[in-house]
Design a protein around this motif. Sequence first.
Motif, PDB file in Angstrom:
ATOM      1  N   LYS A  51       0.844  -1.218   0.000  1.00  0.00           N
ATOM      2  CA  LYS A  51       0.000   0.000   0.000  1.00  0.00           C
ATOM      3  C   LYS A  51       0.875   1.263   0.000  1.00  0.00           C
ATOM      4  CE  LYS A  51      -4.711  -0.454   1.722  1.00  0.00           C
ATOM      5  NZ  LYS A  51      -5.163  -1.043   0.512  1.00  0.00           N
ATOM      6  N   ALA A  52       1.990   1.176   0.728  1.00  0.00           N
ATOM      7  CA  ALA A  52       2.890   2.340   0.811  1.00  0.00           C
ATOM      8  C   ALA A  52       3.698   2.509  -0.473  1.00  0.00           C
ATOM      9  CB  ALA A  52       3.837   2.177   1.990  1.00  0.00           C
ATOM     10  N   ASP A  53       3.759   1.435  -1.247  1.00  0.00           N
ATOM     11  CA  ASP A  53       4.543   1.423  -2.493  1.00  0.00           C
ATOM     12  C   ASP A  53       6.034   1.624  -2.222  1.00  0.00           C
ATOM     13  OD1 ASP A  53       4.924   1.121  -5.170  1.00  0.00           O
ATOM     14  OD2 ASP A  53       4.460   3.213  -5.683  1.00  0.00           O
ATOM     15  N   ILE A  54       6.502   0.969  -1.183  1.00  0.00           N
ATOM     16  CA  ILE A  54       7.942   0.943  -0.904  1.00  0.00           C
ATOM     17  C   ILE A  54       8.358  -0.486  -0.578  1.00  0.00           C
ATOM     18  CG2 ILE A  54       8.133   3.337  -0.052  1.00  0.00           C
ATOM     19  CD1 ILE A  54       8.165   2.185   2.829  1.00  0.00           C
ATOM     20  N   THR A  55       9.627  -0.782  -0.712  1.00  0.00           N
ATOM     21  CA  THR A  55      10.110  -2.128  -0.389  1.00  0.00           C
ATOM     22  C   THR A  55      10.583  -2.141   1.073  1.00  0.00           C
ATOM     23  OG1 THR A  55      12.377  -1.611  -0.957  1.00  0.00           O
ATOM     24  CG2 THR A  55      10.954  -2.425  -2.753  1.00  0.00           C
ATOM     25  N   GLU A  56      10.859  -3.345   1.574  1.00  0.00           N
ATOM     26  CA  GLU A  56      11.335  -3.432   2.954  1.00  0.00           C
ATOM     27  C   GLU A  56      12.714  -2.767   3.077  1.00  0.00           C
ATOM     28  OE1 GLU A  56      10.979  -7.315   4.677  1.00  0.00           O
ATOM     29  OE2 GLU A  56      11.616  -6.595   6.646  1.00  0.00           O
ATOM     30  N   THR A  57      13.500  -2.884   2.023  1.00  0.00           N
ATOM     31  CA  THR A  57      14.825  -2.232   2.042  1.00  0.00           C
ATOM     32  C   THR A  57      14.665  -0.715   2.127  1.00  0.00           C
ATOM     33  OG1 THR A  57      15.641  -4.017   0.680  1.00  0.00           O
ATOM     34  CG2 THR A  57      17.028  -2.064   0.795  1.00  0.00           C
ATOM     35  N   GLU A  58      13.717  -0.215   1.344  1.00  0.00           N
ATOM     36  CA  GLU A  58      13.473   1.249   1.389  1.00  0.00           C
ATOM     37  C   GLU A  58      12.968   1.681   2.766  1.00  0.00           C
ATOM     38  OE1 GLU A  58      12.463   2.310  -3.274  1.00  0.00           O
ATOM     39  OE2 GLU A  58      10.918   1.368  -2.053  1.00  0.00           O
ATOM     40  N   LEU A  59      12.172   0.797   3.385  1.00  0.00           N
ATOM     41  CA  LEU A  59      11.695   1.106   4.745  1.00  0.00           C
ATOM     42  C   LEU A  59      12.889   1.186   5.700  1.00  0.00           C
ATOM     43  CD1 LEU A  59       9.461   1.405   6.934  1.00  0.00           C
ATOM     44  CD2 LEU A  59       9.426  -1.091   7.087  1.00  0.00           C
ATOM     45  N   ASN A  60      13.778   0.202   5.612  1.00  0.00           N
ATOM     46  CA  ASN A  60      14.974   0.203   6.476  1.00  0.00           C
ATOM     47  C   ASN A  60      15.801   1.464   6.266  1.00  0.00           C
ATOM     48  OD1 ASN A  60      14.297  -2.283   7.458  1.00  0.00           O
ATOM     49  ND2 ASN A  60      15.551  -3.411   5.992  1.00  0.00           N
ATOM     50  N   MET A  61      15.938   1.861   5.000  1.00  0.00           N
ATOM     51  CA  MET A  61      16.733   3.056   4.682  1.00  0.00           C
ATOM     52  C   MET A  61      16.058   4.314   5.239  1.00  0.00           C
ATOM     53  SD  MET A  61      17.585   1.888   0.821  1.00  0.00           S
ATOM     54  CE  MET A  61      18.014   3.471   0.161  1.00  0.00           C
ATOM     55  N   THR A  62      14.726   4.357   5.111  1.00  0.00           N
ATOM     56  CA  THR A  62      13.981   5.526   5.601  1.00  0.00           C
ATOM     57  C   THR A  62      14.108   5.655   7.112  1.00  0.00           C
ATOM     58  OG1 THR A  62      12.414   5.244   3.808  1.00  0.00           O
ATOM     59  CG2 THR A  62      11.697   6.634   5.614  1.00  0.00           C
ATOM     60  N   MET A  63      14.061   4.500   7.793  1.00  0.00           N
ATOM     61  CA  MET A  63      14.095   4.527   9.259  1.00  0.00           C
ATOM     62  C   MET A  63      15.459   4.925   9.829  1.00  0.00           C
ATOM     63  SD  MET A  63      11.086   4.160  10.376  1.00  0.00           S
ATOM     64  CE  MET A  63      11.394   4.046  12.125  1.00  0.00           C
ATOM     65  N   ARG A  64      16.497   4.944   8.969  1.00  0.00           N
ATOM     66  CA  ARG A  64      17.814   5.377   9.467  1.00  0.00           C
ATOM     67  C   ARG A  64      17.806   6.831   9.874  1.00  0.00           C
ATOM     68  NH1 ARG A  64      21.086   3.218   4.514  1.00  0.00           N
ATOM     69  NH2 ARG A  64      20.922   1.000   4.897  1.00  0.00           N
ATOM     70  N   ASN A  65      16.947   7.591   9.189  1.00  0.00           N
ATOM     71  CA  ASN A  65      17.012   9.042   9.380  1.00  0.00           C
ATOM     72  C   ASN A  65      15.683   9.680   9.757  1.00  0.00           C
ATOM     73  OD1 ASN A  65      18.640  11.292   9.357  1.00  0.00           O
ATOM     74  ND2 ASN A  65      17.967  11.904   7.317  1.00  0.00           N
ATOM     75  N   ASN A  66      14.711   8.819  10.079  1.00  0.00           N
ATOM     76  CA  ASN A  66      13.390   9.355  10.426  1.00  0.00           C
ATOM     77  C   ASN A  66      12.812   8.563  11.601  1.00  0.00           C
ATOM     78  OD1 ASN A  66      12.780  11.335   8.082  1.00  0.00           O
ATOM     79  ND2 ASN A  66      13.553   9.508   7.065  1.00  0.00           N
ATOM     80  N   ASP A  67      11.699   9.064  12.151  1.00  0.00           N
ATOM     81  CA  ASP A  67      11.171   8.443  13.371  1.00  0.00           C
ATOM     82  C   ASP A  67       9.948   7.560  13.179  1.00  0.00           C
ATOM     83  OD1 ASP A  67      13.170   9.616  14.753  1.00  0.00           O
ATOM     84  OD2 ASP A  67      11.944  11.096  15.797  1.00  0.00           O
ATOM     85  N   CYS A  68       9.206   7.765  12.089  1.00  0.00           N
ATOM     86  CA  CYS A  68       7.944   7.024  11.971  1.00  0.00           C
ATOM     87  C   CYS A  68       7.536   6.915  10.502  1.00  0.00           C
ATOM     88  CB  CYS A  68       6.874   7.789  12.761  1.00  0.00           C
ATOM     89  SG  CYS A  68       5.490   6.822  13.294  1.00  0.00           S
ATOM     90  N   VAL A  69       7.070   5.734  10.114  1.00  0.00           N
ATOM     91  CA  VAL A  69       6.579   5.549   8.746  1.00  0.00           C
ATOM     92  C   VAL A  69       5.149   5.018   8.829  1.00  0.00           C
ATOM     93  CG1 VAL A  69       6.896   4.346   6.555  1.00  0.00           C
ATOM     94  CG2 VAL A  69       8.899   5.121   7.831  1.00  0.00           C
ATOM     95  N   TRP A  70       4.262   5.631   8.107  1.00  0.00           N
ATOM     96  CA  TRP A  70       2.845   5.254   8.159  1.00  0.00           C
ATOM     97  C   TRP A  70       2.206   5.474   6.793  1.00  0.00           C
ATOM     98  CZ3 TRP A  70      -0.186  10.111   8.872  1.00  0.00           C
ATOM     99  CH2 TRP A  70       0.607  11.221   9.189  1.00  0.00           C
ATOM    100  N   ILE A  71       0.965   5.001   6.651  1.00  0.00           N
ATOM    101  CA  ILE A  71       0.315   5.193   5.348  1.00  0.00           C
ATOM    102  C   ILE A  71      -1.062   5.837   5.510  1.00  0.00           C
ATOM    103  CG2 ILE A  71       1.510   3.381   4.042  1.00  0.00           C
ATOM    104  CD1 ILE A  71      -0.872   1.548   4.557  1.00  0.00           C
ATOM    105  N   LEU A  72      -1.440   6.562   4.481  1.00  0.00           N
ATOM    106  CA  LEU A  72      -2.782   7.133   4.381  1.00  0.00           C
ATOM    107  C   LEU A  72      -3.345   6.696   3.035  1.00  0.00           C
ATOM    108  CD1 LEU A  72      -2.155  10.780   5.667  1.00  0.00           C
ATOM    109  CD2 LEU A  72      -3.365   8.965   6.882  1.00  0.00           C
ATOM    110  N   TYR A  73      -4.590   6.311   3.028  1.00  0.00           N
ATOM    111  CA  TYR A  73      -5.186   5.850   1.772  1.00  0.00           C
ATOM    112  C   TYR A  73      -6.708   5.934   1.848  1.00  0.00           C
ATOM    113  CZ  TYR A  73      -5.986   1.588   4.505  1.00  0.00           C
ATOM    114  OH  TYR A  73      -6.382   0.710   5.487  1.00  0.00           O
ATOM    115  N   THR A  74      -7.341   5.793   0.711  1.00  0.00           N
ATOM    116  CA  THR A  74      -8.809   5.658   0.706  1.00  0.00           C
ATOM    117  C   THR A  74      -9.138   4.343   0.005  1.00  0.00           C
ATOM    118  OG1 THR A  74      -8.959   6.888  -1.362  1.00  0.00           O
ATOM    119  CG2 THR A  74      -9.354   8.127   0.665  1.00  0.00           C
ATOM    120  N   GLU A  75     -10.338   3.838   0.246  1.00  0.00           N
ATOM    121  CA  GLU A  75     -10.723   2.564  -0.407  1.00  0.00           C
ATOM    122  C   GLU A  75     -11.774   2.826  -1.478  1.00  0.00           C
ATOM    123  OE1 GLU A  75      -9.694  -0.790   2.928  1.00  0.00           O
ATOM    124  OE2 GLU A  75     -11.679   0.156   3.015  1.00  0.00           O
TER     125      GLU A  75
END
Lengths: 210, 209
Positions: free
Chosen positions: A186-210
């Motif tokens: 849903k976030a359109d990112i890979t787990e590797t990208e998540l790991n990379m993002t978390m190196r320099n940020n505090d929280c990753v979340w998603i917003l979406y509509t159905e």
Amino acid sequence: MKEDLYDDQYKAKLGRHNPFVDVAAYLFLEDIGDKQGAAGMNNYLMSLATSLAKSMPKEEYSSWDDFMESLLKGESIISSFEDVHCPTENCVVTETCPFTEGWQEYTKRIGEFADIHKEVAEYYNSTVKPGAVDSQCIIHQTFRKAAAERIKVAGKTVKYAQIEAVTPNADEKRAPDEWLPILLNKADITETELNMTMRNNDCVWILYTE
Amino acid sequence: MLDVALVSLIKNMSEKAGIEGAIQYWSRVGENLAKRIGEEAYMGWPSFNVALKEGRTAFSIEGDVTALTDLAITDVDGDVVGYIYALKECVFTPTIKRIRYSVGEIPDADRAVAEEYNNTVQNTATCNFCVIHQKFRSEVSKNITVENQPLECVQLANRGFRGDTKINRVSLERIGINPEYVRSLLRNYACVYGILMKGARLRGSEEDE
């Protein structure tokens, strides 16, 4: 006038923390934890966050792009307490946890963060949703969920889901293994990208509509 | 964020626990905060005032506090037993600004709690948070000694975010300071209080006796 109000200096002034209020608020929550235990404290935190979101005005956007623009500027209720950026259309990244300064003031003036803040998160993770590291995450994540429910984009209610959070004392909580692929999709990112993002940020979340 | 969330609960809290209950809750918060910060000891007023200036005392949690060293509190013998201190900005001002922009208005319960406190405890609150704040100061001063003497804090004057002021004439008389002088301090400070040695024989108290 609006530009004047939202210039950097003014935002900095508004955003300045007041250690007295922050530390007193943490102790107030600990007092509730002492009296009502983790379950009672959890109810209180969730009620606090929901009540906050409900006291804020509802929002309507004609398109997702309009909503994103408001979100990134901090004009939407859901981003009014934190600076965010969006690597993809649905993935939201919080650069610094809005509780960081309050937590720092607590540890500076009182000492180690009381155990009840983590105990209540364990209760939340097992009974509500697994995503919280401590009491601060419960407030924050409950607020985001309740705030998202007050926002409509093209007539549809916005939904929120938590992927990963790291607290100021470097404890982290990632969504369970069985949920992670769905959330990352849903976030359109890979787990590797998540790991990379978390190196320099505090929280990753998603917003979406159905 | 936590402070704004807490404010949104005032209405809820005063409905559930009543206005008196909210006052008791806030008083306990102030008391707990003072207890958890711990004890301090200073050799004399200069060392206390330097610690305050450098942000090392428990009082420093409130922000930019100035020791008005031209306003010493003296006892019947003319010895210095304390000073007047002033807080540049109310600690709740940033919270109130954040509420104005993120939520829109301060709950009515804010004023109701302050009024009840003024009627039942002491007439010194301009908003509901004064309850926490003043209780904190009064408790924290008990944990601090200067020249081995425990301290006492007296609330003297404050200006609320709406511009309303409270001047505690009883306490000012006790320490022998003209209320009009303190009123002028409120032009530049949000909150004025005295810290003095507990049990000091003050001129105002002597006159009462």
